[in-house]
Write a protein that holds these residues in place. Structure first.
Motif, PDB file in Angstrom:
ATOM      1  N   GLY A 110      56.003  71.083  70.350  1.00 57.79           N
ATOM      2  CA  GLY A 110      56.100  72.198  69.423  1.00 57.79           C
ATOM      3  C   GLY A 110      57.457  72.289  68.750  1.00 57.79           C
ATOM      4  O   GLY A 110      57.561  72.665  67.584  1.00 57.79           O
ATOM      5  N   LEU A 111      58.512  71.930  69.497  1.00 58.78           N
ATOM      6  CA  LEU A 111      59.858  72.007  68.929  1.00 58.78           C
ATOM      7  C   LEU A 111      60.083  70.961  67.843  1.00 58.78           C
ATOM      8  O   LEU A 111      60.571  71.256  66.753  1.00 58.78           O
ATOM      9  CB  LEU A 111      60.903  71.807  70.027  1.00 58.78           C
ATOM     10  CG  LEU A 111      61.404  73.019  70.804  1.00 58.78           C
ATOM     11  CD1 LEU A 111      62.537  72.588  71.725  1.00 58.78           C
ATOM     12  CD2 LEU A 111      61.896  74.118  69.883  1.00 58.78           C
ATOM     13  N   PHE A 112      59.728  69.714  68.168  1.00 60.31           N
ATOM     14  CA  PHE A 112      60.006  68.629  67.232  1.00 60.31           C
ATOM     15  C   PHE A 112      59.005  68.584  66.075  1.00 60.31           C
ATOM     16  O   PHE A 112      59.312  68.087  64.997  1.00 60.31           O
ATOM     17  CB  PHE A 112      60.007  67.284  67.967  1.00 60.31           C
ATOM     18  CG  PHE A 112      61.216  67.071  68.825  1.00 60.31           C
ATOM     19  CD1 PHE A 112      62.488  67.044  68.272  1.00 60.31           C
ATOM     20  CD2 PHE A 112      61.096  66.890  70.192  1.00 60.31           C
ATOM     21  CE1 PHE A 112      63.612  66.839  69.054  1.00 60.31           C
ATOM     22  CE2 PHE A 112      62.212  66.678  70.987  1.00 60.31           C
ATOM     23  CZ  PHE A 112      63.474  66.653  70.420  1.00 60.31           C
ATOM     24  N   LYS A 113      57.776  69.073  66.318  1.00 61.09           N
ATOM     25  CA  LYS A 113      56.718  69.137  65.299  1.00 61.09           C
ATOM     26  C   LYS A 113      56.664  67.823  64.523  1.00 61.09           C
ATOM     27  O   LYS A 113      56.511  66.756  65.084  1.00 61.09           O
ATOM     28  CB  LYS A 113      56.952  70.339  64.384  1.00 61.09           C
ATOM     29  CG  LYS A 113      56.869  71.677  65.100  1.00 61.09           C
ATOM     30  CD  LYS A 113      57.139  72.831  64.153  1.00 61.09           C
ATOM     31  CE  LYS A 113      57.117  74.152  64.912  1.00 61.09           C
ATOM     32  NZ  LYS A 113      57.471  75.302  64.038  1.00 61.09           N
ATOM     33  N   ASP A 114      56.810  67.899  63.189  1.00 62.57           N
ATOM     34  CA  ASP A 114      56.754  66.707  62.361  1.00 62.57           C
ATOM     35  C   ASP A 114      58.140  66.172  62.013  1.00 62.57           C
ATOM     36  O   ASP A 114      58.268  65.286  61.159  1.00 62.57           O
ATOM     37  CB  ASP A 114      55.985  67.011  61.060  1.00 62.57           C
ATOM     38  CG  ASP A 114      54.561  67.450  61.323  1.00 62.57           C
ATOM     39  OD1 ASP A 114      53.946  66.914  62.263  1.00 62.57           O
ATOM     40  OD2 ASP A 114      54.069  68.334  60.596  1.00 62.57           O
ATOM     41  N   HIS A 115      59.170  66.686  62.670  1.00 62.70           N
ATOM     42  CA  HIS A 115      60.536  66.310  62.300  1.00 62.70           C
ATOM     43  C   HIS A 115      61.004  65.014  62.956  1.00 62.70           C
ATOM     44  O   HIS A 115      61.854  64.309  62.409  1.00 62.70           O
ATOM     45  CB  HIS A 115      61.505  67.435  62.660  1.00 62.70           C
ATOM     46  CG  HIS A 115      61.177  68.740  62.017  1.00 62.70           C
ATOM     47  ND1 HIS A 115      61.091  68.900  60.653  1.00 62.70           N
ATOM     48  CD2 HIS A 115      60.917  69.968  62.555  1.00 62.70           C
ATOM     49  CE1 HIS A 115      60.794  70.148  60.369  1.00 62.70           C
ATOM     50  NE2 HIS A 115      60.677  70.826  61.503  1.00 62.70           N
ATOM     51  N   LEU A 116      60.487  64.699  64.142  1.00 62.90           N
ATOM     52  CA  LEU A 116      60.932  63.525  64.893  1.00 62.90           C
ATOM     53  C   LEU A 116      59.946  62.383  64.707  1.00 62.90           C
ATOM     54  O   LEU A 116      58.757  62.537  64.981  1.00 62.90           O
ATOM     55  CB  LEU A 116      61.062  63.865  66.386  1.00 62.90           C
ATOM     56  CG  LEU A 116      61.544  62.744  67.310  1.00 62.90           C
ATOM     57  CD1 LEU A 116      62.976  62.335  66.966  1.00 62.90           C
ATOM     58  CD2 LEU A 116      61.458  63.181  68.777  1.00 62.90           C
ATOM     59  N   SER A 117      60.451  61.239  64.265  1.00 56.55           N
ATOM     60  CA  SER A 117      59.596  60.077  64.034  1.00 56.55           C
ATOM     61  C   SER A 117      59.727  59.069  65.165  1.00 56.55           C
ATOM     62  O   SER A 117      60.846  58.677  65.518  1.00 56.55           O
ATOM     63  CB  SER A 117      59.973  59.389  62.716  1.00 56.55           C
ATOM     64  OG  SER A 117      59.325  58.133  62.604  1.00 56.55           O
ATOM     65  N   PRO A 118      58.611  58.589  65.733  1.00 59.80           N
ATOM     66  CA  PRO A 118      58.685  57.563  66.776  1.00 59.80           C
ATOM     67  C   PRO A 118      58.971  56.177  66.215  1.00 59.80           C
ATOM     68  O   PRO A 118      59.142  55.221  66.977  1.00 59.80           O
ATOM     69  CB  PRO A 118      57.298  57.624  67.422  1.00 59.80           C
ATOM     70  CG  PRO A 118      56.403  58.099  66.330  1.00 59.80           C
ATOM     71  CD  PRO A 118      57.232  59.053  65.502  1.00 59.80           C
TER      72      PRO A 118
END
Length: 355
Positions: free
Chosen positions: A180-188
């Motif tokens: 929920g925190l990273f949502k769509d902001h963090l890319s693997p």
């Protein structure tokens, strides 16, 4: 005399958390002192220290320790950004327990600005609330680096195109809070560096293991992404606290209601890389700050530092530096593990200097 007021468990937990948060204030004051004495350059730290102009300078021992720590971490971060550039990729950096750190702003005014895809800072909600308010205050000169930004979660979170300030308790199960925190902001898919500066040592070994394992899973091959980005980890913390000097350090911290549950599994320098190697990382190495000061700083820089102020407590300095270490680690895909340029990431000793 009245009997002491009973303290329930939740109040003790709060007191302990407050004491841990105070260690960030101590680190910020130490950095401010090192900057004012000429050890470091950081024009942003005074904005994050209340009444910065009134704060006293720290002793040379603290200034030098802060300098060695900061310089080594700076080099590791810059090398990570350089490797990302050589791979033709943007880089993500996640600072866990970021507190009053100024690294994002320093990077944004330096040569690696365009290489930074996203920068995340995580900390207790009251810490992020305070930092968000400070960053958004136009008088501090911090908001300009963000561009357009917006507050979230009642002011505890702050988002811009590259910077994300996120509130959480890192001791809680990551699977419950991180998605929920990273949502769509963090890319693997992007190379990502985790920074743990004096945070894991304050957590239980089980909590810190869960934290690292969540990122290992997130950056492992999956149906959604077959070739994830390289994952790096950097830990700075005290260790080897079972000897006489380490016990003095522990007792001083206990007097301030600070405990170090994360230190026990790592009694030696050799044990520190195991934190990562046992969880899927392909390489890891650790150095004490004493190692770094003696062999990883150039002679001209050492000469410059020696002229800043007189150091009388050389033995004590060496004892302190011997109980702090920096560990760095890399996880690359198994098919590229032996040939990956990421294996070159790490501190390199300078040419031998005669004593």
């Amino acid at each position: 005399m009245h009997p002491p007021t009973p303290v329930n468990r939740s109040e003790r937990a709060y007191d302990s958390d407050a004491a841990v948060r105070q260690t960030d204030s101590d680190a910020a004051l130490a950095r401010l002192s090192a900057v004012r004495k000429g050890y470091l350059n950081d024009r942003f730290i005074s904005s994050l220290v209340p009444r910065a102009q009134l704060q006293p300078l720290r002793p040379p021992l603290i200034n030098i320790g802060t300098y060695v720590r900061s310089g080594a971490i700076d080099r590791l971060v810059e090398q990570w950004l350089e490797l990302s550039k050589s791979e033709g990729q943007l880089c993500q950096i996640i600072s866990l327990g970021a507190g009053s750190d100024t690294r994002f702003w320093r990077l944004m005014e330096g040569p690696w600005k365009e290489q930074l895809g996203a920068y995340f800072e995580l900390d207790f909600p009251d810490v992020t609330l305070k930092k968000a308010m400070t960053v958004r205050n136009p008088r501090n000169g911090l908001s300009a680096a963000l561009g357009a930004s917006e507050l979230d979660l009642g002011g505890q979170a702050l988002h811009s195109s590259r910077y994300h300030l996120l509130p959480c308790d890192l001791r809680k199960p990551p699977a419950d809070i991180f998605p929920g925190l990273f949502k769509d902001h963090l890319s693997p898919a992007l190379p990502t560096l985790l920074l743990f500066e004096c945070v894991l040592v304050y957590m239980s070994p089980e909590a810190s293991s869960a934290l690292i394992e969540w990122f290992v899973d997130f950056f492992s091959p999956s149906i959604q992404i077959s070739t994830p980005g390289t994952l790096g980890g950097m830990v700075y913390e005290m260790f080897g606290l079972e000897d006489a000097f380490g016990q003095v350090m522990m007792n001083n911290l206990r007097a301030r209601n600070v405990s170090l549950p994360g230190a026990k599994p790592y009694p030696s320098l050799e044990s520190l890389p195991a934190r990562f190697l046992s969880r899927g990382f392909t390489s890891a190495k650790a150095l004490t700050l004493r190692n770094i000061r003696s062999s990883y700083i150039g002679p001209s820089e050492l000469e410059r530092i020696s002229r800043l102020e007189m150091l009388d407590e050389v033995e004590e300095l060496n004892l302190v530096l011997e109980h702090y270490a920096i560990t760095w680690s890399v996880m690359v895909s198994s098919s590229a593990a032996t040939v990956s340029p990421w294996n070159e990431w790490g501190l390199r000793p300078v040419e031998h200097r005669p004593d």
